[in-house]
Design a protein around this motif. Structure first.
Motif, PDB file in Angstrom:
ATOM      1  N   LYS A   1       0.830  -1.202   0.000  1.00  0.00           N
ATOM      2  CA  LYS A   1       0.000   0.000   0.000  1.00  0.00           C
ATOM      3  C   LYS A   1       0.867   1.255   0.000  1.00  0.00           C
ATOM      4  CE  LYS A   1      -3.709   0.296   2.824  1.00  0.00           C
ATOM      5  NZ  LYS A   1      -4.504  -0.006   4.048  1.00  0.00           N
TER       6      LYS A   1
ATOM      7  N   GLU B   1       0.928   4.159  -2.872  1.00  0.00           N
ATOM      8  CA  GLU B   1       0.673   5.554  -2.532  1.00  0.00           C
ATOM      9  C   GLU B   1       1.877   6.431  -2.878  1.00  0.00           C
ATOM     10  OE1 GLU B   1      -0.336   6.437   1.545  1.00  0.00           O
ATOM     11  OE2 GLU B   1      -1.005   8.441   0.958  1.00  0.00           O
TER      12      GLU B   1
ATOM     13  N   ARG C   1      -4.566   2.894  -2.760  1.00  0.00           N
ATOM     14  CA  ARG C   1      -4.281   2.229  -1.485  1.00  0.00           C
ATOM     15  C   ARG C   1      -5.102   0.945  -1.308  1.00  0.00           C
ATOM     16  NH1 ARG C   1      -1.650   4.291   2.768  1.00  0.00           N
ATOM     17  NH2 ARG C   1      -3.282   3.660   4.205  1.00  0.00           N
TER      18      ARG C   1
ATOM     19  N   GLU D   1      -3.858  -3.065  -1.376  1.00  0.00           N
ATOM     20  CA  GLU D   1      -4.189  -4.013  -0.310  1.00  0.00           C
ATOM     21  C   GLU D   1      -4.720  -5.314  -0.932  1.00  0.00           C
ATOM     22  OE1 GLU D   1      -5.863  -2.420   3.164  1.00  0.00           O
ATOM     23  OE2 GLU D   1      -5.358  -4.316   4.138  1.00  0.00           O
TER      24      GLU D   1
END
Lengths: 260, 260
Positions: free
Chosen positions: A152, A156, A173, A177
């Motif tokens: 993640k 980002e 994000r 995941e």
């Protein structure tokens, strides 16, 4: 430090970062610096995880683990210095490519993803789960912290250095995941039906070590179904981005279809 | 993490930082945050140094060391997470008190002071020196990296967050280097002629462990002379600052006169 950095591996975290950043602007050297910082954090975690007091692994990526070559003391210190160096790299990115405020924001995010609230927390839960069965929810908690948190962060960070719009970053994000969980399910599947010479360790090692995995908790076909399910969610989020991002679809295919 | 942070200790690094910063503006909470970040780095280094594969110490500050209480795996991870958390604290300082550009500058400086080029490098040299005699120059190299580098960072960080003029900051770094060496000489002297109940470990432990120290390489009286010499250099630099800084003179007296 160099020994463990140069033993190869899939480089999935920097790959994800570059694929995200490159979807928004031409790839440049500062993006690689950020990718290297993430790979250093990952490498430090492998060195420490392999230590005798943790997973006690002698081999990693087909080579002796750091402490087998340099001894425990230097392995611990090499990990410490790699973690430290990652923050140095992040702090040394050219201001034209990443503003000091954004660099500091990513510093905070990296500490959240890698420290007690992220990767280190996941490793502690993993160690505590070692000698007992875990539930599917516990297994997922471990992977969300130990693996997905850093993925993640990679996604980002790629969005921030690439200049992605905020709406895209808030998709990237949860996208990463899903990728992180899918990555782990695929790992578990390969341990059941992979090719030993491709994955570089004996097939069935998880089962022999009594480790809870997706196939052991669900069944092999259910695990494959779950993998596809996470992939579909990830694909859906990619299609909602403001840019086409073909490289990110390639990363997804690579993760689902890899044989090691 | 909390166990080792709360066992006390002299807190000399944050003390130095606050004494510097407070010489330029009223002490505030953000300065304490920065001081806590430095103490976390120091504490992580103690936890890792005490491990069986390093100095193998059972007691620290009169209490069982971290790995004696929690085991090696958790001790390693507690150290890792403390190091990570220190960068989080530094990255979370209010922008009004420390600009993002200055925070990023201090992040880079902290990595230099604590990583392979600083504290970790000093620890490696210290481990390698363990089973052989070292020269005075080698001993000094070890202390400059293992101890003085972080004190220099503490002094510079205090100057930056306090808004000291650049000329003062370029005095504070060599000042803190003198303080670091003086601190170590005093430690070695206390090990020869200190009071056991005050220092919390047996007098003469360095000699019994075959460790090279200033008194063993120079003689006790020469070591005392050298201590005074470093103190005089430090005092001279303090007098050249643009502010009076009485608290920094107090820090010097404390270091020279302490009995533990």
């Amino acid at each position: 430090m160099l020994y463990s950095l140069s033993t190869g591996g899939k480089r999935i975290r920097p790959l994800l970062l570059i694929a995200v950043a490159g979807s928004y602007k031409p790839v440049n050297g500062e993006m690689y610096k950020l990718g290297a910082a993430i790979e250093m954090v990952h490498t430090y975690s492998l060195i420490h995880d392999d230590l005798p007091s943790m997973d006690n692994d002698d081999m990693r990526r087909g080579k002796p683990t750091n402490h087998k070559v340099y001894g425990e003391a230097l392995a611990i210190l090499a990990g410490d210095a790699l973690l430290t160096e990652s923050f140095s790299l992040l702090g040394n990115i050219n201001e034209q490519e990443l503003s000091p405020r954004d660099a500091l924001y990513l510093t905070r995010r990296l500490t959240e993803a890698s420290g007690a609230t992220g990767m280190v927390g996941g490793q502690i839960a993993d160690l505590e789960a070692e000698n007992r069965g875990v539930t599917l929810a516990e297994l997922e908690w471990i992977h969300r912290h130990k693996t997905a948190a850093m993925l993640k962060f990679a996604a980002e960070a790629g969005g921030v250095i690439g200049g992605a719009p905020p709406e895209d970053i808030s998709l990237l994000r949860p996208f990463a995941e899903e990728v992180g969980i899918a990555f782990q399910i695929k790992d578990d599947i390969l341990d059941v039906e992979g090719n030993e010479s491709a994955i570089g360790k004996p097939v069935g090692s998880d089962e022999n070590n009594g480790k809870s995995t997706y196939p052991s908790l669900l069944s092999l076909s259910e695990a494959k179904h779950k993998l596809r399910n996470h992939m579909e969610k990830a694909e859906h989020m990619l299609r909602s981005l403001s840019v086409p991002a073909p490289d990110l679809f390639s990363v997804l295919s690579y993760i689902e279809d890899r044989d090691r």
